[in-house]
Design a protein around this motif. Structure first.
Motif, PDB file in Angstrom:
ATOM      1  N   LEU A 215      90.564  30.160  46.727  1.00 46.01           N
ATOM      2  CA  LEU A 215      89.688  29.064  46.300  1.00 46.01           C
ATOM      3  C   LEU A 215      90.468  27.750  46.258  1.00 46.01           C
ATOM      4  N   GLN A 216      91.685  27.794  45.737  1.00 51.58           N
ATOM      5  CA  GLN A 216      92.524  26.582  45.688  1.00 51.58           C
ATOM      6  C   GLN A 216      92.741  26.005  47.091  1.00 51.58           C
ATOM      7  N   ALA A 217      93.117  26.893  48.016  1.00 52.74           N
ATOM      8  CA  ALA A 217      93.376  26.448  49.394  1.00 52.74           C
ATOM      9  C   ALA A 217      92.101  25.874  50.013  1.00 52.74           C
ATOM     10  N   ALA A 218      90.975  26.499  49.706  1.00 50.34           N
ATOM     11  CA  ALA A 218      89.695  26.036  50.259  1.00 50.34           C
ATOM     12  C   ALA A 218      89.335  24.660  49.697  1.00 50.34           C
ATOM     13  N   LEU A 219      89.538  24.496  48.385  1.00 51.37           N
ATOM     14  CA  LEU A 219      89.216  23.208  47.748  1.00 51.37           C
ATOM     15  C   LEU A 219      90.077  22.081  48.302  1.00 51.37           C
ATOM     16  N   ALA A 220      91.296  22.427  48.688  1.00 55.15           N
ATOM     17  CA  ALA A 220      92.212  21.398  49.195  1.00 55.15           C
ATOM     18  C   ALA A 220      91.780  20.871  50.565  1.00 55.15           C
ATOM     19  N   VAL A 221      91.072  21.672  51.350  1.00 58.70           N
ATOM     20  CA  VAL A 221      90.771  21.225  52.719  1.00 58.70           C
ATOM     21  C   VAL A 221      89.294  20.943  53.026  1.00 58.70           C
ATOM     22  N   ALA A 222      88.376  21.543  52.279  1.00 57.37           N
ATOM     23  CA  ALA A 222      86.956  21.405  52.655  1.00 57.37           C
ATOM     24  C   ALA A 222      86.550  19.938  52.688  1.00 57.37           C
ATOM     25  N   ARG A 225      82.250  20.635  50.702  1.00 54.61           N
ATOM     26  CA  ARG A 225      82.088  21.589  49.604  1.00 54.61           C
ATOM     27  C   ARG A 225      82.688  22.961  49.917  1.00 54.61           C
ATOM     28  N   VAL A 226      82.928  23.687  48.844  1.00 52.50           N
ATOM     29  CA  VAL A 226      83.334  25.094  48.958  1.00 52.50           C
ATOM     30  C   VAL A 226      82.212  25.915  48.330  1.00 52.50           C
ATOM     31  N   VAL A 227      81.813  26.962  49.023  1.00 57.76           N
ATOM     32  CA  VAL A 227      80.751  27.832  48.510  1.00 57.76           C
ATOM     33  C   VAL A 227      81.327  29.218  48.294  1.00 57.76           C
ATOM     34  N   VAL A 228      81.184  29.728  47.071  1.00 55.57           N
ATOM     35  CA  VAL A 228      81.699  31.061  46.757  1.00 55.57           C
ATOM     36  C   VAL A 228      80.526  31.985  46.438  1.00 55.57           C
ATOM     37  N   LYS A 229      80.471  33.114  47.122  1.00 54.54           N
ATOM     38  CA  LYS A 229      79.412  34.092  46.865  1.00 54.54           C
ATOM     39  C   LYS A 229      79.911  35.093  45.834  1.00 54.54           C
ATOM     40  N   ARG A 230      79.125  35.356  44.824  1.00 57.59           N
ATOM     41  CA  ARG A 230      79.497  36.294  43.759  1.00 57.59           C
ATOM     42  C   ARG A 230      78.322  37.213  43.442  1.00 57.59           C
ATOM     43  N   PRO A 231      78.588  38.377  42.842  1.00 53.94           N
ATOM     44  CA  PRO A 231      77.472  39.133  42.270  1.00 53.94           C
ATOM     45  C   PRO A 231      76.845  38.266  41.170  1.00 53.94           C
ATOM     46  N   ARG A 232      75.548  38.377  40.962  1.00 52.55           N
ATOM     47  CA  ARG A 232      74.851  37.432  40.079  1.00 52.55           C
ATOM     48  C   ARG A 232      75.506  37.311  38.707  1.00 52.55           C
ATOM     49  N   LYS A 233      75.926  38.448  38.159  1.00 55.64           N
ATOM     50  CA  LYS A 233      76.427  38.401  36.777  1.00 55.64           C
ATOM     51  C   LYS A 233      77.948  38.296  36.676  1.00 55.64           C
ATOM     52  N   ALA A 236      82.785  33.439  37.374  1.00 57.72           N
ATOM     53  CA  ALA A 236      83.225  32.596  38.497  1.00 57.72           C
ATOM     54  C   ALA A 236      84.699  32.908  38.763  1.00 57.72           C
ATOM     55  N   ILE A 237      85.153  32.612  39.969  1.00 58.52           N
ATOM     56  CA  ILE A 237      86.577  32.793  40.278  1.00 58.52           C
ATOM     57  C   ILE A 237      87.378  31.830  39.411  1.00 58.52           C
ATOM     58  N   ALA A 238      88.542  32.287  38.935  1.00 54.81           N
ATOM     59  CA  ALA A 238      89.378  31.438  38.079  1.00 54.81           C
ATOM     60  C   ALA A 238      89.684  30.127  38.791  1.00 54.81           C
ATOM     61  N   GLY A 239      89.558  29.023  38.062  1.00 55.93           N
ATOM     62  CA  GLY A 239      89.795  27.697  38.646  1.00 55.93           C
ATOM     63  C   GLY A 239      88.801  26.713  38.054  1.00 55.93           C
ATOM     64  N   PRO A 240      88.559  25.601  38.733  1.00 51.60           N
ATOM     65  CA  PRO A 240      87.615  24.632  38.199  1.00 51.60           C
ATOM     66  C   PRO A 240      86.207  25.226  38.127  1.00 51.60           C
ATOM     67  N   ALA A 241      85.380  24.663  37.238  1.00 53.38           N
ATOM     68  CA  ALA A 241      83.999  25.161  37.133  1.00 53.38           C
ATOM     69  C   ALA A 241      83.200  24.671  38.330  1.00 53.38           C
ATOM     70  N   PRO A 242      82.279  25.490  38.841  1.00 50.31           N
ATOM     71  CA  PRO A 242      81.448  25.029  39.956  1.00 50.31           C
ATOM     72  C   PRO A 242      80.538  23.873  39.535  1.00 50.31           C
ATOM     73  N   PHE A 253      75.536  31.869  44.259  1.00 49.97           N
ATOM     74  CA  PHE A 253      76.445  31.012  45.020  1.00 49.97           C
ATOM     75  C   PHE A 253      76.978  29.931  44.091  1.00 49.97           C
ATOM     76  N   ASP A 254      78.291  29.895  43.908  1.00 54.35           N
ATOM     77  CA  ASP A 254      78.940  28.842  43.121  1.00 54.35           C
ATOM     78  C   ASP A 254      79.396  27.770  44.102  1.00 54.35           C
ATOM     79  N   VAL A 255      78.945  26.539  43.866  1.00 56.18           N
ATOM     80  CA  VAL A 255      79.246  25.460  44.810  1.00 56.18           C
ATOM     81  C   VAL A 255      80.174  24.439  44.157  1.00 56.18           C
ATOM     82  N   TYR A 256      81.274  24.134  44.847  1.00 56.24           N
ATOM     83  CA  TYR A 256      82.257  23.163  44.368  1.00 56.24           C
ATOM     84  C   TYR A 256      82.183  21.953  45.293  1.00 56.24           C
TER      85      TYR A 256
END
Ligand SMILES: C[S@@+](CC[C@H](N)C(=O)[O-])C[C@H]1O[C@@H](n2cnc3c(N)ncnc32)[C@H](O)[C@@H]1O
Length: 259
Positions: A215-222, A225-233, A236-242, A253-256
């Protein structure tokens, strides 16, 4: 860097005949043994006239794992999936007059990438498991020969390797609008009806415990936006809040946003 699991007893198999030469090439490429008589309870990368598939042998084993963009669940979704109304379309920011370019950092069996390509996105897929990448390549080659999906497949490309490394070395000219991330979810309780085939896939790639680094690497280059798919419940992946969350029946989908 976390290594992919790759099954320890995996071997390449093709029934005697014309596919043998191709199977030898595949075994050499992957550094896997080739067998001619599969024993029970082994894992095979089986080459058949129809497709390349990952199988477990023996009674009660799950069905084969393979990539099929043309028929099955993907064919159904193509016909009835809901086009731009789909949550994933909103999550990546598709709107009138704007179709983002996407790097799918966790390609897997390519289903999400294919859906995005169908919506018009150019999608560059990254996959670190060489075995999964072979399944994907096989599915792409077959789909490229099908008149209904060939145009969509032409918007897909694939690179094998660690996505974090790829993203960190990206040239400015290759920066995508969106980086899409769908790490292997943490194992759920036994009540969860995880399809047997998906359990086999999970055994192959393991849990993606380095998702926070990705996620960090993705945030640095996108670019946008970065879109993370998660099970509904799931958390979120550790890091900034979406910045945005799109919730479906079983998926979220958590969108950064970058700006
Ligand atoms: C849950 S699956 C993705 C499923 C995919 N979205 C689909 O629609 O078929 C996760 C995949 O991402 C790959 N993966 C996870 N982390 C990765 C990384 N850092 N670099 C490259 N591939 C990665 C895994 O090997 C696995 O095949």
């Amino acid at each position: 860097m976390v290594q992919t699991h790759e099954l320890s007893r995996l071997a390449v198999y093709a029934p005697a005949g014309t596919l043998q030469a191709q199977a030898v090439q595949l075994a050499l490429r992957l550094g896997l043994p080739m067998i001619t008589k599969p024993a029970e309870n082994t894992f095979l990368l089986r080459m058949t006239p129809q497709r390349l598939e990952l199988v477990q042998t023996g009674p009660g084993a799950p069905g084969p794992v393979y990539v099929d963009f043309v028929a099955g669940a993907m064919g159904h979704r193509r016909r009835f999936g809901g086009g731009r109304g789909q949550l994933v379309a909103k999550a990546v920011g598709i709107k009138k007059g704007f179709i983002p370019s996407v790097i799918d950092a966790t390609a897997g069996l390519g289903r999400d990438a294919f859906v995005l390509a169908q919506l018009g996105c150019r999608v560059h897929m990254l996959e670190r498991s060489p075995v999964v990448a072979e399944l994907l390549r096989d599915g792409m080659q077959r789909a490229a020969r099908d008149v209904e999906v060939a145009e969509t497949v032409a918007r897909l490309s694939l690179a094998v390797g660690e996505a974090g490394d790829y993203l960190r070395n990206l040239d400015v000219s290759q920066v995508p609008d969106v980086v899409y991330v769908d790490p292997m979810h943490p194992a759920r309780g036994k009540a969860a009806a995880v399809k047997k085939e998906m359990r086999l896939f999970r055994q192959l790639v393991g849990a993606d415990e380095d998702a926070a680094e990705l996620l960090q690497a993705a945030l640095a280059v996108a670019g946008k936006r970065v879109v993370v798919k998660r099970p509904r419940k799931a958390q979120a992946i550790a890091g900034p809040a979406p910045n945005l969350v799109f919730e479906g029946k079983s998926t979220r989908f958590d969108v950064y946003l970058k700006h």
